[in-house]
Design an enzyme around this catalytic site. Structure first.
Site, short mmCIF file in Angstrom:
data_model
loop_
_atom_site.label_atom_id
_atom_site.label_comp_id
_atom_site.label_asym_id
_atom_site.label_seq_id
_atom_site.Cartn_x
_atom_site.Cartn_y
_atom_site.Cartn_z
N LYS A 70 0.81 -1.23 0.00
CA LYS A 70 0.00 0.00 0.00
C LYS A 70 0.84 1.28 0.00
O LYS A 70 0.34 2.36 0.30
CB LYS A 70 -1.00 0.04 1.18
N THR A 73 3.61 0.88 -4.73
CA THR A 73 4.59 0.10 -5.50
C THR A 73 4.16 -0.06 -6.96
O THR A 73 5.00 0.00 -7.87
CB THR A 73 4.81 -1.30 -4.89
N TYR A 261 -2.62 11.19 -11.00
CA TYR A 261 -1.91 11.31 -12.27
C TYR A 261 -2.05 10.06 -13.12
O TYR A 261 -2.04 8.94 -12.60
CB TYR A 261 -0.42 11.58 -12.03
N ARG A 278 -8.14 5.72 -3.01
CA ARG A 278 -9.49 5.26 -2.74
C ARG A 278 -9.88 5.84 -1.38
O ARG A 278 -9.06 5.87 -0.47
CB ARG A 278 -9.48 3.74 -2.68
N HIS A 280 -10.71 6.54 2.27
CA HIS A 280 -10.54 5.75 3.49
C HIS A 280 -11.75 5.95 4.40
O HIS A 280 -12.38 6.99 4.35
CB HIS A 280 -9.29 6.22 4.24
#
Ligand SMILES: *[C@@H]1O[C@H](CO)[C@@H](O)[C@H](O)[C@H]1NC(C)=O
Ligand SMILES: *[C@@H]1O[C@H](CO)[C@@H](O)[C@H](O)[C@H]1NC(C)=O
Ligand SMILES: *[C@@H]1O[C@H](CO)[C@@H](O)[C@H](O)[C@H]1NC(C)=O
Ligand SMILES: *[C@@H]1O[C@H](CO)[C@@H](O)[C@H](O)[C@H]1NC(C)=O
Length: 313
Positions: A70, A73, A261, A278, A280
């Site tokens: 998270k 990566t 982006y 997304r 939370h």
């Protein structure tokens, strides 16, 4: 609690509105392959039947994005893949962190790498490596001079993002879900054994890597900065990997709808699925403060270890 429910409702609505997003809520290689289905060969047999470009071969990675889960990566790998001298592996390989894969040997691993030209560098990413006890030693025994990339973000935010991913995954698999507070708190105290918290103890994991690699061989990408302004972070990575500067501002455009982006390269436009913020759930303020104050000391340890600070709260 009310705002939490509203957030969940929004999340659920979003889920129905954008089913493709769900692919990324899960984790593991299958989901990743699905994520990239439009970008990469649809299946392995396709690659096997069409002969590789002349002069290319499959090589073990020169650099690995080791985590953190998270942390961004996927975004980092996709953005580095803009570079003509980078050959990125399609899926999360989980070679060094999963015993059953490691037992298959280096040839098995190499075969999962993309074909590349001699002037290119091969990069794979598996976020689970950073928190794996055995990955540092195993990677070191493959290539002790390999260059490691680690993308990190605010560890408390990471915990919530980790929870959100698991939440979606469970929802998708029709498993029961819990409010984040139920996982963060046990018997009135912070549940420090919760896996998502354990993964955010960056100092604990980093200590293990520094037993096998000098700090200079590890480059930390600021995941929060990458999301807000990708180019400067990517230019630092180009320098770390001794790549000529090829990634430019026009490779990125901001998508208002997504609030993230997207990438423009080789006349193609693609938007990322991972780390694009997304929403939370809103977490109970008292509990969030408990989490932040628990992480503070670990963060300070980490800053000393890597001789660098980050503006994590
Ligand atoms: C894999 O690719 C080959 C060649 O394009 C195609 O014929 C085959 O149906 C594909 N298999 C699957 C499972 O998608
Ligand atoms: C090990 O990694 C270094 C740094 O990327 C690279 O220059 C070297 O070629 C690699 N060695 C092997 C055997 O792949
Ligand atoms: C922007 O993001 C939206 C929502 O994810 C997507 O539907 C749209 O295709 C994107 N537009 C561009 C130009 O990338
Ligand atoms: C937040 O959690 C604390 C205890 O962990 C509880 O006392 C408080 O009522 C909660 N606040 C809200 C708004 O739910």
């Amino acid at each position: 609690m009310a705002s939490f429910m509203v957030s969940l409702l929004l999340l659920v609505l979003q889920t129905y509105a954008a089913p493709s997003e769900l692919a990324e809520a899960g984790f593991g290689t299958a989901q990743d392959a699905r994520d990239l289905g439009s970008v990469l060969p649809a299946n392995a047999s396709e690659e096997a039947t069409s002969s590789p470009p002349p002069g290319t071969s499959k090589r073990t990675p020169h650099s690995i994005i080791i985590g953190v889960r998270k942390g961004g990566t996927r975004a980092l790998l996709e953005m580095l893949d803009i570079h003509p001298e980078v050959a990125a592996a399609a899926t999360e390989v989980h070679f060094f962190d999963w015993d059953e894969n490691y037992a298959k040997g280096l040839e098995w691993y190499r075969d999962l790498m993309p074909y590349s030209y001699p002037h290119q560098i091969t990069i794979e990413k598996t976020p689970g490596y950073f928190t794996s006890a055995l990955a540092p030693e195993r990677i070191c025994s493959m290539n002790s001079s390999i260059k490691l990339l680690l993308i990190l973000r605010d560890p408390a935010e990471r915990v919530i993002s980790d929870y959100t991913q698991v939440y979606f995954n469970r929802l998708e698999n029709h498993k029961p879900v819990q409010a984040i507070e139920n996982l963060l708190v046990r018997n009135g105290a912070l549940n420090v054994r919760y896996k998502a918290i354990q993964r955010s103890l960056y100092d604990v994991h980093m200590r293990n890597w520094l037993r096998h690699f000098p700090l200079e061989q590890m480059h930390i990408v600021n995941g929060d900065a990458l999301i807000h302004d990708p180019l400067p972070e990517l230019q630092k990575v180009e320098r770390f990997l001794n790549l000529p500067p090829r990634i430019v501002a026009s490779n990125f455009y901001f998508n208002q709808t997504k609030g993230f982006y997207c990438i423009r390269s080789d006349g193609r436009e693609r938007c990322l699925h991972e780390s694009k913020g997304r929403p939370h759930p809103s977490v109970n303020g008292t509990v969030l403060q408990q989490l932040r104050s628990y992480l503070r000391e670990h963060n300070q340890n980490f800053f000393r270890m890597v001789k660098r600070t980050f503006n994590w709260q």
